[in-house]
Design an enzyme around this catalytic site. Structure first.
Site, PDB file in Angstrom:
ATOM      1  N   LYS A 194      47.585  32.193  46.961  1.00 30.02           N
ATOM      2  CA  LYS A 194      46.132  33.050  47.468  1.00 30.02           C
ATOM      3  C   LYS A 194      45.500  33.262  46.144  1.00 30.02           C
ATOM      4  CE  LYS A 194      44.941  36.999  48.430  1.00 30.02           C
ATOM      5  NZ  LYS A 194      43.327  36.959  48.429  1.00 30.02           N
ATOM      6  N   GLU A 269      52.593  41.411  37.192  1.00 27.39           N
ATOM      7  CA  GLU A 269      51.734  41.417  35.851  1.00 27.39           C
ATOM      8  C   GLU A 269      50.886  42.312  36.122  1.00 27.39           C
ATOM      9  OE1 GLU A 269      49.350  41.436  33.462  1.00 27.39           O
ATOM     10  OE2 GLU A 269      48.816  39.223  33.768  1.00 27.39           O
ATOM     11  N   CYS A 303      43.445  42.514  31.423  1.00 23.82           N
ATOM     12  CA  CYS A 303      44.580  43.454  31.609  1.00 23.82           C
ATOM     13  C   CYS A 303      45.102  43.885  30.354  1.00 23.82           C
ATOM     14  CB  CYS A 303      45.676  42.869  32.522  1.00 23.82           C
ATOM     15  SG  CYS A 303      46.449  41.455  32.009  1.00 23.82           S
ATOM     16  N   GLU A 400      42.699  52.636  33.719  1.00 25.17           N
ATOM     17  CA  GLU A 400      42.138  51.295  33.436  1.00 25.17           C
ATOM     18  C   GLU A 400      40.846  50.940  34.267  1.00 25.17           C
ATOM     19  OE1 GLU A 400      43.859  46.792  33.409  1.00 25.17           O
ATOM     20  OE2 GLU A 400      44.139  47.855  35.105  1.00 25.17           O
TER      21      GLU A 400
END
Length: 496
Positions: A194, A269, A303, A400
């Site tokens: 997906k 992750e 990331c 973040e």
């Protein structure tokens, strides 16, 4: 729809009403639902794609299960390897189209997409193709204290998990497909993939190449759709044996909760807030350029981006001036323009998120030494931004942002900076710059991060494990360690 590209195949691809790939057949969602994906450089509709729902997940999982128990399981490791190698060849043959599609759908510069995203994707398929024939077990001869005189021949088998669900993010759409599909298939699993709803097109184009490469029906199924209506049913599905997810830490926790029903295996992750540390004895010009690349590459939507910049006091002003000058000189524009260095953010939602963080940080006392505002006009563009006068308790320092925004602070000693660098819920990556080799390795050992770069940043390779400490995730991508994520070990014991 007017033609968007000079490449006829891309125009034909974009003009096709969205379909799902299930059992090597392109079909509409059972509900008939669709959604549009915009071009982030203009905000205008790029393509219409199918909106998968739970019933489509059921079909895709059933197709994957049938393939796992059928033709895919009968192929030898060498045959699997040849299929993956063929996929890599096709990615390279379609490099220009894939790069332009990545630029159109994600916003990133086309040249970056071609020389990073596409090239790495092909390399990952080739690297993992080599592991197909090297999934080995061990043999043992046993004697046990509770069966005196008896001898046993024992061996271990490394076997695939079965059907794996792969949920990927929007920042590196094609590359994330390769990161997850290549090892899953190399180990003998079948997959339901997906892609992120913001960037579904590279996965669909790759689906065409997978079929062309000769992948048996049902081995890879691709469902475009939203997290709540396609990703969540996939994560919770009782006939899925494993979920591999890359994305935010917040969603990663939801994945874990959804997966608990049948205790499926999970690898994650997740987010990061990487410290990038520049010592006074560093090669300062190289460190300045490296610090800028660490945060502005891919619009900061990485990331492992170096989003917390810490500079030793004697060179702080010089480094901040240098990084700010680079930020101010970056050409921001449509990713298909040859001189574009930084494209738009991926979506209006992401633009609002980045803008909110920066305005909040400035309200809390931070100063923008470069950037700090969205770029007027169409599209989702934001200025490369350097924030100084920050404090460790600021939201802009702790959370973040996932955009071209670096927060900077000075430090006085090695002891101080190690504690500051580790003061985060994240632990995905870190960087440090120094000419002192001993200090570099001492500090690297103390940093709580899955990857530490010394005098470089964002250096990744298919042979090198990648993953995070703390709330940056579970498990590792890449290298031989990723094989553990897609296999399970069986012990067989026979009396002799």
């Amino acid at each position: 729809m007017p033609e968007i590209s000079t490449n006829k195949r891309i125009n034909d691809f974009l003009a096709t009403e969205g379909k799902l790939l299930i059992n090597n057949e392109w079909r509409a969602a059972l509900s008939g639902k669709t959604f549009v994906t915009p071009n982030p450089a203009t905000g205008q509709t790029l393509a219409t794609v199918a909106d998968a729902q739970a019933e489509d997940v059921d079909l895709a999982v059933a197709a994957a299960r049938k393939a796992y128990q059928g033709e895919w399981s009968t192929l030898t490791p060498s045959q699997r390897s040849r299929v993956l190698w063929r996929v890599a060849d096709l990615i390279e043959e379609h490099a220009d189209a894939l790069a332009e599609l990545e630029s159109l759908d994600n916003g990133k510069p086309k040249l970056q997409a071609q020389f990073v995203d596409v090239a790495v994707s092909a390399d990952v398929f080739r690297y993992m193709a080599g592991w197909c024939t090297k999934l080995e077990g061990n043999t043992l001869t046993l004697s046990t204290p509770y069966a005196p005189g008896a001898m046993f021949h024992a061996y271990t088998l490394r076997e695939p998990l079965g059907v794996v669900g792969l949920i990927i993010p929007w920042n590196f759409p094609l590359m994330m497909c390769a990161w997850k599909l290549a090892p899953a298939l190399a180990c003998g699993n079948t997959a339901v993939l997906k892609p992120a709803e913001q960037t579904p097109l590279a996965a669909l184009y790759l689906g065409e190449l997978l079929v062309e490469a000769g992948l048996p029906a049902g081995v890879v199924n691709i469902l475009t759709g939203h997290g709540e209506t396609a990703g969540a049913p996939l994560a919770a599905h009782d006939d899925v044996d494993k979920i591999s997810f890359t994305g935010s830490t917040e969603v990663g926790k939801l994945i874990v909760n959804a997966a608990r029903g049948n205790l499926k295996k999970v690898t994650l992750e997740l987010g990061g807030k990487a410290p990038n540390i520049i010592f006074a004895d560093a090669d300062v010009p190289a460190a300045i350029e490296g610090a800028a690349n660490a945060i502005f590459f891919n619009q900061g939507q990485v990331c492992c981006a170096g989003s917390r910049l810490y500079v030793e006091a004697p060179i702080y002003d010089e480094v901040i001036a240098g990084v700010s000058a680079i930020a101010g000189a970056i050409k921001v524009g449509d990713g298909r323009e040859a001189d574009t260095v930084m494209g738009p953010l991926v979506s209006a939602e992401q633009l609002a998120r980045v803008s909110g963080f920066v305005s909040g940080g400035i309200a809390d006392g931070a100063t923008a030494s470069a950037g700090g505002e969205r770029i007027a006009g169409g599209g989702f563009f934001y200025q490369p931004t350097v924030l100084t006068s920050t404090r460790p308790d600021m939201e802009v320092v702790r959370e973040e942002i996932f955009g071209p925004v670096v927060v900077a602070d000075r430090f006085e000693s090695v002891a101080d900076i190690v504690g500051t660098a580790n003061d985060s819920i994240y632990g995905l990556s870190a960087g440090l710059w120094t000419k002192d080799v001993s200090k570099a390795h001492r500090v690297a050992k103390q940093l709580q991060a899955g990857t530490v770069w010394i005098n470089c940043f964002n250096v990744l390779d298919a042979s090198l494990p990648f993953g995070g400490y703390k709330q940056s995730g579970w498990g590792r991508e890449f290298g031989h360690e990723v094989l553990d994520a897609y296999t399970q070990t069986k012990s067989v014991v026979a009396m002799i």
